[in-house]
Design a protein around this motif. Structure first.
Motif, PDB file in Angstrom:
ATOM      1  N   ASN A 186       0.819  -1.213   0.000  1.00  0.00           N
ATOM      2  CA  ASN A 186       0.000   0.000   0.000  1.00  0.00           C
ATOM      3  C   ASN A 186       0.855   1.267   0.000  1.00  0.00           C
ATOM      4  O   ASN A 186       0.457   2.302   0.513  1.00  0.00           O
ATOM      5  N   SER A 187       2.088   1.174  -0.572  1.00  0.00           N
ATOM      6  CA  SER A 187       2.961   2.345  -0.570  1.00  0.00           C
ATOM      7  C   SER A 187       3.035   3.019  -1.928  1.00  0.00           C
ATOM      8  O   SER A 187       3.642   4.073  -2.067  1.00  0.00           O
ATOM      9  N   GLY A 188       2.418   2.392  -2.907  1.00  0.00           N
ATOM     10  CA  GLY A 188       2.486   2.930  -4.258  1.00  0.00           C
ATOM     11  C   GLY A 188       3.726   2.477  -5.013  1.00  0.00           C
ATOM     12  O   GLY A 188       3.927   2.839  -6.180  1.00  0.00           O
ATOM     13  N   ILE A 189       4.600   1.742  -4.334  1.00  0.00           N
ATOM     14  CA  ILE A 189       5.804   1.219  -4.977  1.00  0.00           C
ATOM     15  C   ILE A 189       5.504  -0.159  -5.549  1.00  0.00           C
ATOM     16  O   ILE A 189       4.899  -1.009  -4.887  1.00  0.00           O
ATOM     17  N   VAL A 190       5.909  -0.363  -6.780  1.00  0.00           N
ATOM     18  CA  VAL A 190       5.739  -1.664  -7.413  1.00  0.00           C
ATOM     19  C   VAL A 190       7.058  -2.439  -7.259  1.00  0.00           C
ATOM     20  O   VAL A 190       8.089  -2.026  -7.795  1.00  0.00           O
ATOM     21  N   CYS A 191       7.006  -3.533  -6.509  1.00  0.00           N
ATOM     22  CA  CYS A 191       8.208  -4.344  -6.260  1.00  0.00           C
ATOM     23  C   CYS A 191       8.208  -5.563  -7.177  1.00  0.00           C
ATOM     24  O   CYS A 191       7.194  -6.277  -7.284  1.00  0.00           O
ATOM     25  N   GLU A 192       9.324  -5.771  -7.835  1.00  0.00           N
ATOM     26  CA  GLU A 192       9.461  -6.947  -8.694  1.00  0.00           C
ATOM     27  C   GLU A 192       9.668  -8.168  -7.808  1.00  0.00           C
ATOM     28  O   GLU A 192      10.435  -8.147  -6.863  1.00  0.00           O
ATOM     29  N   ASN A 193       8.970  -9.234  -8.140  1.00  0.00           N
ATOM     30  CA  ASN A 193       9.116 -10.471  -7.393  1.00  0.00           C
ATOM     31  C   ASN A 193      10.388 -11.197  -7.871  1.00  0.00           C
ATOM     32  O   ASN A 193      10.429 -11.731  -8.977  1.00  0.00           O
ATOM     33  N   THR A 194      11.397 -11.180  -7.020  1.00  0.00           N
ATOM     34  CA  THR A 194      12.690 -11.787  -7.382  1.00  0.00           C
ATOM     35  C   THR A 194      12.923 -13.106  -6.646  1.00  0.00           C
ATOM     36  O   THR A 194      14.023 -13.656  -6.696  1.00  0.00           O
ATOM     37  N   CYS A 195      11.902 -13.599  -5.982  1.00  0.00           N
ATOM     38  CA  CYS A 195      12.081 -14.801  -5.165  1.00  0.00           C
ATOM     39  C   CYS A 195      12.446 -16.017  -6.012  1.00  0.00           C
ATOM     40  O   CYS A 195      13.299 -16.828  -5.611  1.00  0.00           O
ATOM     41  N   LYS A 196      11.821 -16.126  -7.182  1.00  0.00           N
ATOM     42  CA  LYS A 196      12.090 -17.292  -8.015  1.00  0.00           C
ATOM     43  C   LYS A 196      13.565 -17.325  -8.425  1.00  0.00           C
ATOM     44  O   LYS A 196      14.220 -18.358  -8.365  1.00  0.00           O
ATOM     45  N   GLU A 197      14.094 -16.136  -8.856  1.00  0.00           N
ATOM     46  CA  GLU A 197      15.482 -16.073  -9.282  1.00  0.00           C
ATOM     47  C   GLU A 197      16.432 -16.294  -8.097  1.00  0.00           C
ATOM     48  O   GLU A 197      17.438 -17.002  -8.210  1.00  0.00           O
ATOM     49  N   LYS A 198      16.077 -15.679  -6.954  1.00  0.00           N
ATOM     50  CA  LYS A 198      16.890 -15.900  -5.762  1.00  0.00           C
ATOM     51  C   LYS A 198      16.876 -17.370  -5.357  1.00  0.00           C
ATOM     52  O   LYS A 198      17.912 -17.943  -4.976  1.00  0.00           O
ATOM     53  N   GLY A 199      15.698 -17.970  -5.427  1.00  0.00           N
ATOM     54  CA  GLY A 199      15.589 -19.385  -5.080  1.00  0.00           C
ATOM     55  C   GLY A 199      16.431 -20.259  -5.999  1.00  0.00           C
ATOM     56  O   GLY A 199      17.070 -21.214  -5.560  1.00  0.00           O
ATOM     57  N   ARG A 200      16.418 -19.894  -7.328  1.00  0.00           N
ATOM     58  CA  ARG A 200      17.199 -20.674  -8.284  1.00  0.00           C
ATOM     59  C   ARG A 200      18.695 -20.576  -7.959  1.00  0.00           C
ATOM     60  O   ARG A 200      19.400 -21.576  -7.928  1.00  0.00           O
ATOM     61  N   LYS A 201      19.159 -19.335  -7.712  1.00  0.00           N
ATOM     62  CA  LYS A 201      20.572 -19.162  -7.392  1.00  0.00           C
ATOM     63  C   LYS A 201      20.927 -19.847  -6.081  1.00  0.00           C
ATOM     64  O   LYS A 201      22.009 -20.439  -5.939  1.00  0.00           O
ATOM     65  N   GLU A 202      20.016 -19.739  -5.113  1.00  0.00           N
ATOM     66  CA  GLU A 202      20.260 -20.384  -3.830  1.00  0.00           C
ATOM     67  C   GLU A 202      20.377 -21.889  -3.993  1.00  0.00           C
ATOM     68  O   GLU A 202      21.276 -22.520  -3.431  1.00  0.00           O
ATOM     69  N   ARG A 203      19.483 -22.465  -4.799  1.00  0.00           N
ATOM     70  CA  ARG A 203      19.539 -23.907  -4.996  1.00  0.00           C
ATOM     71  C   ARG A 203      20.808 -24.315  -5.746  1.00  0.00           C
ATOM     72  O   ARG A 203      21.402 -25.349  -5.453  1.00  0.00           O
ATOM     73  N   GLU A 204      21.221 -23.466  -6.712  1.00  0.00           N
ATOM     74  CA  GLU A 204      22.469 -23.762  -7.413  1.00  0.00           C
ATOM     75  C   GLU A 204      23.652 -23.746  -6.446  1.00  0.00           C
ATOM     76  O   GLU A 204      24.527 -24.616  -6.491  1.00  0.00           O
ATOM     77  N   THR A 205      23.668 -22.724  -5.565  1.00  0.00           N
ATOM     78  CA  THR A 205      24.748 -22.641  -4.579  1.00  0.00           C
ATOM     79  C   THR A 205      24.733 -23.838  -3.645  1.00  0.00           C
ATOM     80  O   THR A 205      25.773 -24.448  -3.353  1.00  0.00           O
ATOM     81  N   LEU A 206      23.519 -24.193  -3.175  1.00  0.00           N
ATOM     82  CA  LEU A 206      23.403 -25.343  -2.287  1.00  0.00           C
ATOM     83  C   LEU A 206      23.796 -26.634  -2.987  1.00  0.00           C
ATOM     84  O   LEU A 206      24.431 -27.512  -2.383  1.00  0.00           O
ATOM     85  N   GLN A 207      23.439 -26.726  -4.256  1.00  0.00           N
ATOM     86  CA  GLN A 207      23.825 -27.924  -5.011  1.00  0.00           C
ATOM     87  C   GLN A 207      25.346 -27.997  -5.187  1.00  0.00           C
ATOM     88  O   GLN A 207      25.939 -29.068  -5.102  1.00  0.00           O
TER      89      GLN A 207
END
Length: 535
Positions: A106-127
């Motif tokens: 409700n701040s008027g700011i549009v935030c891009e959802n980066t969770c999928k990309e972060k999750g992918r990188k995180e899984r790559e790092t964990l792998q």
């Protein structure tokens, strides 16, 4: 933990309805069919007051999705990545704190959802980490097997050395006996050789002393009557005993043992030893200048002299001055004989007293038989010393093997391969060197002597993970500070390499070493999750 993170996406497949900012684990506290009770139990409010942008609970739990309570927490679901709690004050503040952007609804700011990309990188790092762990653990098992084989070989070698040590000890004792037996005739022969030489040397010195005494007696016996009288002795004032510069009749008689004269035998036996150190021959050494008066007058007197008459006058003058000038008599007679060159005048036979024999003082070479004894003894010594060195080498090898075999190289000996290795890390200023289980040092990169950062102390990990760190202590002291010390943190890696060195506190260093020996056993690989990695 690694397995849990890899399986998390599977847990997000079902969405549970709950107020904004409430985590899945706390959703059962928020039942819209009944009043809400603050999580700290401080109050209860109608459910429609939850997230009404007014703080009713002291702990802020009634406003999980607004910024009304400064001490509240907002839960980011972050589907596809890791969930996260942030401060309620950050909700709708214009900054995207949650990767799914739910904190800025409700701040008027549009935030891009980066969770999928972060999750992918995180899984790559964990792998990748999982792959490093799996490969490192595979190498660790090889290291464990290598140490088992090496330990058995070292134990076998230790047993052989211990058995061989007894044989060497017996050999050393035998060779010691042979050496001592060979040294006995050597010592006897060398002692006999020295004794003979010393006797010869003493006889030679005695002969020289006799010659000196005889020469002095002849020089003092001016009238050649075979005796030295008090008057003749007085011609040598250097024998003065009371320090007045002249030898009185009484002093001379005292030197003669109370007699008025002495013959050659008594002079040699009794008198010469008392006057030897003071007595000066009337013959001047060749390196000393002649007295000034004769030196000036001799050339003038020789030129005008006739063949015989002036010589008689000189003889008379010499007789008159004998009692007055003492030791000048010999010089005048030698230099003023008419018709003869000075070289033809026979000099006294007294040899210079300052000449010391050199060749005679030097012990002659050993005879053939003595040298043979020496050679035989030396050969026996060489064999004994060689066997003794071999025994010491074996004893040192035994000590080193016993120390290495008994050393604590980890639960299964996985760190044993580090024992004989050293690893370096070069920074902008220093070259750091780690020799595990021995020492740590640093040396200026541009040259200079190394500084000790500590020698091996002990394993220093926490109780549940003792072998995760090493402690090196008692290094070079800091200026007006403690001795340097280093903690080495062991990290899992496929290779053995020093990755970093820091000094978090003065004179206390922290080093990180990657090694397969630090890799834990990895969890089993998770089952394939298909496409169910996000909602």
């Amino acid at each position: 933990m690694l397995l849990v993170l890899l399986l998390l996406p599977m847990c997000w497949a079902v969405e549970v309805k709950r107020p904004r900012g409430v985590s899945l684990t706390n959703h059962h506290f928020y039942d819209e069919s009944k009043p809400f009770t603050c999580l700290d139990g401080s109050a209860s409010v109608p459910f429609d007051q939850v997230n009404d942008d007014y703080c009713d609970c002291k702990d802020g739990s009634d406003e999980p999705g607004t910024a009304a309570c400064p001490n509240g927490s907002f839960h980011c679901t972050n589907t596809g990545y890791k969930p996260l709690y942030i401060s309620s004050r950050w909700v709708n503040d214009g900054v995207c704190d949650c990767c799914d952007g739910t904190d800025e609804y409700n701040s008027g700011i549009v935030c891009e959802n980066t969770c999928k990309e972060k999750g992918r990188k995180e899984r790559e790092t964990l792998q990748q980490m999982a792959e490093v762990t799996r490969e490192g653990f595979r190498l660790k098992k090889i290291l464990i097997e290598d140490w088992k084989r090496a330990r058995e070989e070292k134990q076998k070698k230790l047993t052989e050395l211990q058995a061989g040590k007894k044989s060497l000890e017996d050999q050393v004792e035998l060779l010691r006996t042979l050496k001592e037996e060979a040294e006995k005739p050597e010592k006897e022969a060398k002692d006999q050789h020295r004794k003979l030489w010393e006797e010869q040397l003493a006889a030679s010195k005695a002969q020289r002393e006799q010659e000196l005494a005889t020469s002095a007696f002849q020089e003092l016996d001016d009238d050649m009557d075979g005796a030295v009288s008090v008057a003749e002795l007085q011609t040598h004032p250097e024998l003065d005993t009371d320090g007045d510069g002249a030898l009185s009749e009484g002093e001379a008689q005292t030197l003669l043992g109370g007699d008025t004269q002495t013959d050659a035998a008594s002079f040699s036996d009794r008198i010469w030893a008392a006057i030897r150190d003071k007595y000066r021959s009337e013959v001047l050494p060749t390196d000393l200048p002649s007295p000034s008066a004769p030196a000036l007058t001799e050339p003038k007197e020789e030129q005008p002299l006739g063949p015989s008459q002036p010589a008689e006058e000189e003889d008379e003058e010499e007789e008159e001055t004998e009692e007055e000038e003492g030791g000048e008599e010999g010089e005048d007679e030698d230099s003023q004989v008419p018709g003869e060159q000075p070289k033809e005048t026979p000099p006294p036979v007294v040899p210079p007293q300052t000449v010391s024999p050199t060749e005679e003082d030097k012990m002659p070479p050993y005879d053939e038989q003595t040298q043979a004894f020496i050679n035989a003894a030396q050969e026996a010594r060489n064999k004994f010393e060689e066997a003794e060195r071999s025994l010491k080498d074996v004893e040192e090898s035994i000590r080193n093997l016993e120390q290495e075999i008994s050393f604590d190289f980890g639960p299964n000996g996985e760190f044993a391969y580090l024992y004989s290795q050293c690893y370096e890390l070069t920074t902008n200023e220093y070259v750091y060197r780690l020799c595990p289980f021995k020492l740590v040092s640093q040396k200026p990169k541009l040259g200079g002597s190394p500084t000790s950062l500590g020698t091996w102390g002990s394993w220093a990990g926490p109780d549940h993970d003792k072998f995760s760190a090493m402690k090196y202590e008692q290094g070079t002291g800091c200026w007006q500070g403690p001795n340097r010390s280093t903690t080495v943190r062991l990290l899992c890696g496929k290779e053995t390499v020093v990755t970093s060195t820091t000094e978090p506190s003065r004179c206390e260093y922290l080093m990180e070493l990657m090694t397969p020996a630090a890799c834990p056993e990895p969890p089993p690989e998770p089952p394939a999750s298909g496409n169910r990695d996000e909602l």
